[in-house]
Design a protein around this motif. Sequence first.
Motif, PDB file in Angstrom:
ATOM      1  N   LEU A  82       0.828  -1.207   0.000  1.00 17.76           N
ATOM      2  CA  LEU A  82       0.000   0.000   0.000  1.00 17.76           C
ATOM      3  C   LEU A  82       0.864   1.259   0.000  1.00 17.76           C
ATOM      4  CD1 LEU A  82      -2.796  -1.038   2.522  1.00 17.76           C
ATOM      5  CD2 LEU A  82      -3.047  -0.698   0.052  1.00 17.76           C
ATOM      6  N   ALA A  83       1.952   1.246   0.748  1.00 21.52           N
ATOM      7  CA  ALA A  83       2.848   2.413   0.782  1.00 21.52           C
ATOM      8  C   ALA A  83       3.472   2.661  -0.587  1.00 21.52           C
ATOM      9  CB  ALA A  83       3.926   2.209   1.841  1.00 21.52           C
ATOM     10  N   ALA A  84       3.868   1.597  -1.272  1.00 20.13           N
ATOM     11  CA  ALA A  84       4.452   1.745  -2.604  1.00 20.13           C
ATOM     12  C   ALA A  84       3.433   2.296  -3.590  1.00 20.13           C
ATOM     13  CB  ALA A  84       4.997   0.403  -3.088  1.00 20.13           C
ATOM     14  N   LEU A  85       2.212   1.800  -3.521  1.00 20.12           N
ATOM     15  CA  LEU A  85       1.158   2.296  -4.408  1.00 20.12           C
ATOM     16  C   LEU A  85       0.857   3.765  -4.115  1.00 20.12           C
ATOM     17  CD1 LEU A  85      -1.282  -0.769  -4.245  1.00 20.12           C
ATOM     18  CD2 LEU A  85       0.258  -0.189  -6.134  1.00 20.12           C
ATOM     19  N   ALA A  86       0.805   4.126  -2.837  1.00 24.42           N
ATOM     20  CA  ALA A  86       0.517   5.514  -2.471  1.00 24.42           C
ATOM     21  C   ALA A  86       1.622   6.453  -2.944  1.00 24.42           C
ATOM     22  CB  ALA A  86       0.337   5.624  -0.952  1.00 24.42           C
ATOM     23  N   GLN A  87       2.858   6.002  -2.858  1.00 25.19           N
ATOM     24  CA  GLN A  87       3.984   6.828  -3.298  1.00 25.19           C
ATOM     25  C   GLN A  87       3.872   7.199  -4.765  1.00 25.19           C
ATOM     26  OE1 GLN A  87       6.334   8.248  -1.605  1.00 25.19           O
ATOM     27  NE2 GLN A  87       7.748   8.896  -3.231  1.00 25.19           N
ATOM     28  N   GLU A  88       3.297   6.295  -5.567  1.00 28.81           N
ATOM     29  CA  GLU A  88       3.156   6.552  -7.006  1.00 28.81           C
ATOM     30  C   GLU A  88       1.727   6.942  -7.388  1.00 28.81           C
ATOM     31  OE1 GLU A  88       5.341   6.813  -9.320  1.00 28.81           O
ATOM     32  OE2 GLU A  88       7.149   5.991  -8.382  1.00 28.81           O
ATOM     33  N   CYS A  89       0.855   7.156  -6.392  1.00 27.39           N
ATOM     34  CA  CYS A  89      -0.535   7.545  -6.643  1.00 27.39           C
ATOM     35  C   CYS A  89      -1.242   6.565  -7.572  1.00 27.39           C
ATOM     36  CB  CYS A  89      -0.601   8.961  -7.211  1.00 27.39           C
ATOM     37  SG  CYS A  89       0.092  10.217  -6.116  1.00 27.39           S
ATOM     38  N   VAL A  90      -1.069   5.283  -7.282  1.00 28.06           N
ATOM     39  CA  VAL A  90      -1.614   4.206  -8.104  1.00 28.06           C
ATOM     40  C   VAL A  90      -2.697   3.471  -7.318  1.00 28.06           C
ATOM     41  CG1 VAL A  90      -1.066   1.926  -9.051  1.00 28.06           C
ATOM     42  CG2 VAL A  90       0.412   3.865  -9.546  1.00 28.06           C
ATOM     43  N   ARG A  91      -3.768   3.114  -8.014  1.00 26.51           N
ATOM     44  CA  ARG A  91      -4.845   2.336  -7.397  1.00 26.51           C
ATOM     45  C   ARG A  91      -4.895   0.944  -8.006  1.00 26.51           C
ATOM     46  NH1 ARG A  91      -9.670   6.865  -6.640  1.00 26.51           N
ATOM     47  NH2 ARG A  91      -8.566   8.064  -5.040  1.00 26.51           N
ATOM     48  N   ALA A  92      -5.168  -0.035  -7.144  1.00 29.18           N
ATOM     49  CA  ALA A  92      -5.144  -1.436  -7.546  1.00 29.18           C
ATOM     50  C   ALA A  92      -6.398  -2.138  -7.042  1.00 29.18           C
ATOM     51  CB  ALA A  92      -3.886  -2.103  -6.988  1.00 29.18           C
ATOM     52  N   THR A  93      -6.466  -3.444  -7.283  1.00 28.29           N
ATOM     53  CA  THR A  93      -7.576  -4.268  -6.799  1.00 28.29           C
ATOM     54  C   THR A  93      -7.001  -5.400  -5.952  1.00 28.29           C
ATOM     55  OG1 THR A  93      -8.969  -3.757  -8.701  1.00 28.29           O
ATOM     56  CG2 THR A  93      -9.500  -5.753  -7.471  1.00 28.29           C
ATOM     57  N   GLU A 114      -7.839   3.963   1.123  1.00 38.08           N
ATOM     58  CA  GLU A 114      -6.812   4.524   0.243  1.00 38.08           C
ATOM     59  C   GLU A 114      -7.197   4.445  -1.230  1.00 38.08           C
ATOM     60  OE1 GLU A 114      -2.891   3.155   1.321  1.00 38.08           O
ATOM     61  OE2 GLU A 114      -3.191   3.701   3.428  1.00 38.08           O
ATOM     62  N   GLY A 115      -8.455   4.078  -1.501  1.00 34.49           N
ATOM     63  CA  GLY A 115      -8.986   4.188  -2.845  1.00 34.49           C
ATOM     64  C   GLY A 115      -8.912   2.953  -3.705  1.00 34.49           C
ATOM     65  N   HIS A 116      -8.488   1.836  -3.115  1.00 30.08           N
ATOM     66  CA  HIS A 116      -8.363   0.606  -3.898  1.00 30.08           C
ATOM     67  C   HIS A 116      -9.688  -0.157  -3.923  1.00 30.08           C
ATOM     68  CE1 HIS A 116      -4.100   1.431  -3.912  1.00 30.08           C
ATOM     69  NE2 HIS A 116      -4.124   1.518  -2.588  1.00 30.08           N
ATOM     70  N   THR A 117      -9.819  -1.039  -4.894  1.00 28.69           N
ATOM     71  CA  THR A 117     -11.002  -1.874  -5.015  1.00 28.69           C
ATOM     72  C   THR A 117     -10.806  -3.155  -4.214  1.00 28.69           C
ATOM     73  OG1 THR A 117     -11.560  -0.988  -7.200  1.00 28.69           O
ATOM     74  CG2 THR A 117     -12.441  -3.158  -6.648  1.00 28.69           C
ATOM     75  N   VAL A 118     -11.845  -3.554  -3.470  1.00 26.72           N
ATOM     76  CA  VAL A 118     -11.799  -4.779  -2.673  1.00 26.72           C
ATOM     77  C   VAL A 118     -12.632  -5.853  -3.365  1.00 26.72           C
ATOM     78  CG1 VAL A 118     -12.405  -5.859  -0.479  1.00 26.72           C
ATOM     79  CG2 VAL A 118     -11.417  -3.554  -0.511  1.00 26.72           C
ATOM     80  N   GLY A 119     -11.962  -6.886  -3.859  1.00 25.12           N
ATOM     81  CA  GLY A 119     -12.626  -8.039  -4.443  1.00 25.12           C
ATOM     82  C   GLY A 119     -12.539  -9.231  -3.503  1.00 25.12           C
ATOM     83  N   HIS A 120     -12.969 -10.392  -3.964  1.00 30.09           N
ATOM     84  CA  HIS A 120     -13.119 -11.557  -3.097  1.00 30.09           C
ATOM     85  C   HIS A 120     -12.364 -12.762  -3.665  1.00 30.09           C
ATOM     86  CE1 HIS A 120     -16.171  -9.062  -1.219  1.00 30.09           C
ATOM     87  NE2 HIS A 120     -16.615  -8.817  -2.446  1.00 30.09           N
ATOM     88  N   HIS A 121     -11.888 -13.614  -2.734  1.00 30.57           N
ATOM     89  CA  HIS A 121     -11.003 -14.715  -3.135  1.00 30.57           C
ATOM     90  C   HIS A 121     -11.270 -15.969  -2.309  1.00 30.57           C
ATOM     91  CE1 HIS A 121      -7.568 -16.280  -5.254  1.00 30.57           C
ATOM     92  NE2 HIS A 121      -6.736 -16.258  -4.242  1.00 30.57           N
ATOM     93  N   VAL A 247      -1.555   2.922 -15.690  1.00 30.46           N
ATOM     94  CA  VAL A 247      -2.316   2.077 -14.787  1.00 30.46           C
ATOM     95  C   VAL A 247      -3.803   2.402 -14.893  1.00 30.46           C
ATOM     96  CG1 VAL A 247      -2.739   1.473 -12.377  1.00 30.46           C
ATOM     97  CG2 VAL A 247      -0.391   1.804 -13.194  1.00 30.46           C
ATOM     98  N   VAL A 248      -4.609   1.366 -15.040  1.00 32.09           N
ATOM     99  CA  VAL A 248      -6.063   1.482 -15.096  1.00 32.09           C
ATOM    100  C   VAL A 248      -6.647   0.903 -13.811  1.00 32.09           C
ATOM    101  CG1 VAL A 248      -8.157   0.757 -16.313  1.00 32.09           C
ATOM    102  CG2 VAL A 248      -6.091   1.345 -17.614  1.00 32.09           C
ATOM    103  N   HIS A 249      -7.525   1.665 -13.184  1.00 28.46           N
ATOM    104  CA  HIS A 249      -8.184   1.216 -11.956  1.00 28.46           C
ATOM    105  C   HIS A 249      -9.571   0.679 -12.316  1.00 28.46           C
ATOM    106  CE1 HIS A 249     -10.160   2.371  -7.857  1.00 28.46           C
ATOM    107  NE2 HIS A 249      -9.790   1.109  -7.865  1.00 28.46           N
ATOM    108  N   ILE A 250      -9.884  -0.555 -11.886  1.00 22.13           N
ATOM    109  CA  ILE A 250     -11.171  -1.151 -12.221  1.00 22.13           C
ATOM    110  C   ILE A 250     -12.152  -1.026 -11.054  1.00 22.13           C
ATOM    111  CG2 ILE A 250     -10.341  -2.734 -13.987  1.00 22.13           C
ATOM    112  CD1 ILE A 250     -10.261  -4.949 -11.849  1.00 22.13           C
TER     113      ILE A 250
END
Length: 263
Positions: A82-93, A114-121, A247-250
């Motif tokens: 999460l810290a690495a993603l925040a440093q680059e202003c990137v959103r993930a799933t 922090e703006g990321h998408t929460v999916g299920h596994h 980077v594309v955020h879904i």
Amino acid sequence: MAGALVATVIGNAATVIGAAETEAAECPRKDALGTSRVLSVDPKTYPRVGLKSFPQTLPLADREVVLTFDDGPNPPTTSKVLAALAQECVRATFFLIGQHASEHPDMVKRIAREGHTVGHHSYSHPFMGRIPFEKAMADIDRGIAADEMALHGVSTTTPSTPFFRFPYFESTQAQLDLLQSRGIIVFGADLWASDWEEMTPEQQLKLVTERLAASGKGIILFHDNKARTAAMMPAFLRYLRENDYRVVHIVPAGTSQKSADTR
């Protein structure tokens, strides 16, 4: 030459169906990779995506990537990702295991905050194709309910984000059909970092960047519970930025989200 590239990176510590695009919170770093756009995914159009498992994937342009992480949350490593993603202003799933979400609800909330998408596994990460149908679906629903409880304080088998990834990418046609009937999109991947195998962060970076260079775009699978992935992530994001990937955020269809190129 590839080795020199890896050493340097490590050392330096289209038309879119259903895309919702507007301004997002401005990234404080003008030179950051950023999140290029948000792609709203409709289960009727894309019930299953990821070329490693299915014939269809997301409508990505050349040099566009979707970053996905499985098997979390695991606070020691997920927090570094999460810290690495925040440093680059990137959103993930993040595709969460329900048992882990139950154990670490604060981390689940942080992922969403922090703006990321929460999916299920799933709840316990079984081989779904090797157990009875009813048991498999019960594990899926238990996992969704655990994620929703951690995220929203409500135990429900109706996911607020209808994204699911099968453990080990193993499923049956009956399982796929039922999830499709419930409007839940099943995610595979287009390429992966093989971070379940023993290797150094440098070796993993070399492997995944070579695969990405060959494919040119796609849904990428990582595991945020792996220390090697957490250690590699800042360098991988720099690689994306320095090589003009976007980077594309879904998000689910109907979600009102906004995106901006923050580079």
